[in-house]
Scaffold this active site. Structure first.
Site, mmCIF file in Angstrom:
data_model
loop_
_atom_site.group_PDB
_atom_site.id
_atom_site.type_symbol
_atom_site.label_atom_id
_atom_site.label_comp_id
_atom_site.label_asym_id
_atom_site.label_seq_id
_atom_site.Cartn_x
_atom_site.Cartn_y
_atom_site.Cartn_z
ATOM 1 N N GLU A 224 10.040 1.761 10.305
ATOM 2 C CA GLU A 224 11.058 2.755 9.921
ATOM 3 C C GLU A 224 10.380 4.097 10.053
ATOM 4 O O GLU A 224 9.497 4.432 9.258
ATOM 5 C CB GLU A 224 11.496 2.544 8.467
ATOM 6 C CG GLU A 224 12.211 1.245 8.209
ATOM 7 C CD GLU A 224 13.561 1.159 8.887
ATOM 8 O OE1 GLU A 224 14.118 2.198 9.281
ATOM 9 O OE2 GLU A 224 14.041 0.032 9.040
ATOM 10 N N CYS B 255 14.019 11.136 5.694
ATOM 11 C CA CYS B 255 13.947 10.767 7.112
ATOM 12 C C CYS B 255 15.286 10.901 7.816
ATOM 13 O O CYS B 255 15.339 11.226 8.996
ATOM 14 C CB CYS B 255 13.407 9.348 7.243
ATOM 15 S SG CYS B 255 14.329 8.167 6.248
ATOM 16 N N LYS C 228 0.842 -1.208 0.000
ATOM 17 C CA LYS C 228 0.000 0.000 0.000
ATOM 18 C C LYS C 228 0.872 1.252 0.000
ATOM 19 O O LYS C 228 1.474 1.618 1.014
ATOM 20 C CB LYS C 228 -0.925 0.041 1.225
ATOM 21 C CG LYS C 228 -1.960 1.163 1.061
ATOM 22 C CD LYS C 228 -2.491 1.709 2.361
ATOM 23 C CE LYS C 228 -1.682 2.805 2.977
ATOM 24 N NZ LYS C 228 -1.607 4.086 2.254
ATOM 25 N N GLU D 5 10.386 16.542 14.406
ATOM 26 C CA GLU D 5 10.704 16.379 12.985
ATOM 27 C C GLU D 5 9.854 17.359 12.168
ATOM 28 O O GLU D 5 8.632 17.348 12.255
ATOM 29 C CB GLU D 5 10.404 14.943 12.553
ATOM 30 C CG GLU D 5 10.803 14.689 11.114
ATOM 31 C CD GLU D 5 10.453 13.283 10.653
ATOM 32 O OE1 GLU D 5 9.297 12.873 10.814
ATOM 33 O OE2 GLU D 5 11.352 12.600 10.124
HETATM 34 P P1 NAD Z 1 2.426 8.859 7.594
HETATM 35 O O1 NAD Z 1 2.859 8.055 8.751
HETATM 36 O O2 NAD Z 1 1.307 9.788 7.779
HETATM 37 O O3 NAD Z 1 2.013 7.915 6.370
HETATM 38 C C1 NAD Z 1 2.880 6.937 5.839
HETATM 39 C C2 NAD Z 1 2.075 5.830 5.192
HETATM 40 O O4 NAD Z 1 1.336 5.142 6.189
HETATM 41 C C3 NAD Z 1 1.028 6.292 4.179
HETATM 42 O O5 NAD Z 1 0.911 5.287 3.188
HETATM 43 C C4 NAD Z 1 -0.238 6.381 5.012
HETATM 44 O O6 NAD Z 1 -1.403 6.263 4.237
HETATM 45 C C5 NAD Z 1 -0.065 5.186 5.930
HETATM 46 N N1 NAD Z 1 -0.676 5.280 7.247
HETATM 47 C C6 NAD Z 1 -0.792 6.363 8.059
HETATM 48 N N2 NAD Z 1 -1.379 6.018 9.221
HETATM 49 C C7 NAD Z 1 -1.610 4.684 9.153
HETATM 50 C C8 NAD Z 1 -2.165 3.730 10.055
HETATM 51 N N3 NAD Z 1 -2.614 4.083 11.261
HETATM 52 N N4 NAD Z 1 -2.245 2.440 9.657
HETATM 53 C C9 NAD Z 1 -1.780 2.065 8.456
HETATM 54 N N5 NAD Z 1 -1.255 2.915 7.549
HETATM 55 C C10 NAD Z 1 -1.158 4.212 7.904
HETATM 56 O O7 NAD Z 1 3.752 9.608 7.118
HETATM 57 P P2 NAD Z 1 3.904 10.734 6.031
HETATM 58 O O8 NAD Z 1 3.701 12.041 6.670
HETATM 59 O O9 NAD Z 1 3.139 10.404 4.811
HETATM 60 O O10 NAD Z 1 5.469 10.518 5.678
HETATM 61 C C11 NAD Z 1 6.501 11.185 6.299
HETATM 62 C C12 NAD Z 1 7.065 10.410 7.478
HETATM 63 O O11 NAD Z 1 7.710 9.213 7.064
HETATM 64 C C13 NAD Z 1 8.149 11.186 8.186
HETATM 65 O O12 NAD Z 1 7.939 11.115 9.574
HETATM 66 C C14 NAD Z 1 9.434 10.482 7.815
HETATM 67 O O13 NAD Z 1 10.483 10.620 8.718
HETATM 68 C C15 NAD Z 1 8.971 9.085 7.705
HETATM 69 N N6 NAD Z 1 9.919 8.286 6.897
HETATM 70 C C16 NAD Z 1 10.750 7.390 7.527
HETATM 71 C C17 NAD Z 1 11.686 6.668 6.810
HETATM 72 C C18 NAD Z 1 12.616 5.687 7.488
HETATM 73 O O14 NAD Z 1 13.159 4.841 6.808
HETATM 74 N N7 NAD Z 1 12.823 5.766 8.782
HETATM 75 C C19 NAD Z 1 11.763 6.824 5.432
HETATM 76 C C20 NAD Z 1 10.916 7.741 4.814
HETATM 77 C C21 NAD Z 1 9.989 8.465 5.570
#
Ligand code: NAD
Length: 478
Positions: A252, A286, A178, A385
């Site tokens: 992650e 990230c 997804k 962040e």
């Molecule tokens: P987000 O957590 O809002 O969403 C990420 C993904 O998870 C999306 O596909 C979203 O639809 C889904 N999602 C959100 N809540 C969910 C839940 N409760 N259950 C299942 N799926 C859910 O994050 P974002 O704002 O879209 O992305 C940015 C974040 O991602 C930042 O915090 C960044 O640091 C992190 N990130 C981490 C890494 C790593 O490897 N550590 C890499 C890239 C991004």
């Protein structure tokens, strides 16, 4: 400006008509216009995808093949991905706003990840003989954990999806993938690459939707493992959700990584990586180095060098070759970053450069590269962040204090230490609680264990450590 739209979902080895008639409108942050649509899957589509993955795992050939045989398919996926990199890059640039160089780097990482996953079997013992103290003997076998839900954010979707799916497939798992609704098109192209590699039906399935839909996938009783990349807030929720069924989970999550500059670090050697690491992809990385820790006596020197370097960064349309920073990924993201800049000013940090929307670019989601100086570790801009092109310079008075500040957030994903000699930098790096850290350099190394300490995540991706996240261990005793 347009990229390919999709009206089908990839389920059970074919592009199928979705049950849902909703669509996701993909909005380009370059000018806030709708550039493509993809289906928005519903519960029925989700159940169909999970059932296909379940059947492929329980009855299909994939988990029963030898690791070497699976590796042949992974190699083919890598080849198919490479063929599609130009189209994936173009999609990524217009849906998320990543400039060409960033896009090229992310997609090259995807190529490396499939390459790495297809050779894992050469350096990992899926089975090994064991003997133990009282004369017992047997075999340790590592088996795939089952159906894996792979959930990713928008900031590097093909690379992040590949980093998870490569090891999952190498392990023998089947996958329900997804992507994020903000950047789904490049992942549709990834599904096309996987389709072209000819995997057995149901081994990889792609469904599209937002947070609630993702939550339904996490909660699905036929999902054995959740591999999630995204925010710490969502990761926390997902971990709590799977707790009831003792579900397997890898996370992650976010970061607030520190670059520690020592008294004797030659600034000219530091600047090029520091600038890139802080604001590349408009800070939506990230592992970005968003806190710069400097000896108080060097703050002015470092800040003026950074200010000069930032002034030379071209912000603009990411399709232009000269652009270094494109827009933020969405209006929501732009507003969040501008809010944080206001918070920094209100907290009393010194705004050195940037802080607003660049002139002439108010039609898109742009934010100027921004530096705050005289930031103290207790300020929100030093702890939370931001996920935008905003760097906080924090002065320190001793190395012990620098280490305390570096360790003083809930995160621990990446970092860097710069000193005149590597031994000094390494001694400091060893004291910092983080998953990867550069010694007089910085990188995101995704073919070696990548992941976070503390609330930056759980588990590691990349290489055999990433493979282990998709395996169970069984002891056969004789
Ligand atoms: P987000 O957590 O809002 O969403 C990420 C993904 O998870 C999306 O596909 C979203 O639809 C889904 N999602 C959100 N809540 C969910 C839940 N409760 N259950 C299942 N799926 C859910 O994050 P974002 O704002 O879209 O992305 C940015 C974040 O991602 C930042 O915090 C960044 O640091 C992190 N990130 C981490 C890494 C790593 O490897 N550590 C890499 C890239 C991004």
């Amino acid at each position: 400006m347009s990229i390919r739209s999709f009206d089908k979902l990839f389920i059970d080895g074919a592009w199928v008509e979705p049950h849902s008639d909703s669509v996701i409108e993909v909005v380009s942050p370059i000018d806030n216009t709708v550039i493509a649509t993809v289906p928005e899957a519903d519960t029925e589509d989700l159940n169909r995808a999970v059932a296909a993955a379940r059947k492929a795992f329980d009855e299909g050939p994939w988990p029963r093949m030898s690791p070497q045989e699976r590796a042949g398919y992974l190699k083919r996926i890598g080849d198919e991905v490479v063929k599609r990199i130009p189209e994936m890059s173009e999609a990524f640039t217009v849906e998320i706003g990543a400039p060409a160089a960033v896009s090229a780097a992310f997609h090259d990482n995807a190529r490396k990840m499939w390459g790495d996953s297809s050779t894992l079997y050469e350096r990992f013992e899926f089975e090994e003989d064991r003997t133990w103290a009282d004369g017992g003997h047997g075999k340790l076998v590592r088996e795939p954990v089952g159906v894996a839900a792979v959930i990713i954010p928008w900031n590097g979707p093909v690379a992040t999806g590949s980093l998870k799916m490569g090891p999952a497939l190498a392990a023998g798992c089947t996958v329900v993938f997804k992507p994020a609704p903000e950047g789904p098109v490049s992942t549709m192209l990834l599904a096309e690459a996987i389709e072209a590699a000819g995997l057995p039906d149901g081994v990889v399935n792609l469904v599209t939707g937002g947070r609630e839909f993702g939550q339904q996938l996490v909660d699905h009783p036929d999902v054995d493992k959740v591999s999630f990349t995204g925010s710490t807030a969502a990761g926390r929720k997902i971990m709590a959700s799977v707790a009831d069924r003792i579900g397997r989970v890898s996370l992650e999550l976010g970061g607030k990584s520190a670059a520690v500059i020592t008294e004797d670090a030659p600034l000219e050697d530091v600047l090029s990586t520091l600038i890139f690491a802080g604001v590349a992809n408009s800070g939506q990385v990230c592992a970005a180095l968003t806190r710069v820790l400097v000896p108080r006596s060097r703050q002015d020197e470092v800040v003026s060098a950074m200010q000069e370097a930032y002034a030379g960064l071209t912000v603009g349309d990411p399709r232009e070759e000269t652009t270094v920073l494109g827009p933020l990924s969405s209006k929501r993201q732009q507003e969040r970053v501008l809010d944080y800049i206001k918070i920094g000013v209100d907290e009393g940090a010194r705004l050195v450069t940037g802080g607003g929307v660049p002139e002439g670019l108010d039609g898109g989601c742009y934010v100027e590269p921004t530096i705050f100086a005289d930031v103290t570790p207790d300020m929100r801009i030093a702890k939370e962040e931001i996920f935008g092109p905003v760097v906080s310079v924090i002065p320190y008075d001793s190395i012990d204090e620098a280490v305390d500040i570096a360790n003083g957030t809930e995160y621990g994903l990446s970092g860097a230490v710069y000193a005149k000699d590597d031994a000094t930098a390494e001694a400091i790096a060893r004291r910092i609680r983080t998953g990867q850290i550069g010694i007089n350099t910085w990188d995101m190394c995704v073919t070696q264990p990548f992941g976070g300490y503390k609330q930056s995540g759980l588990g590691r991706e990349g290489n055999v450590e990433g493979l282990g996240a998709f395996l169970e261990t069984k002891l056969l005793m004789r």
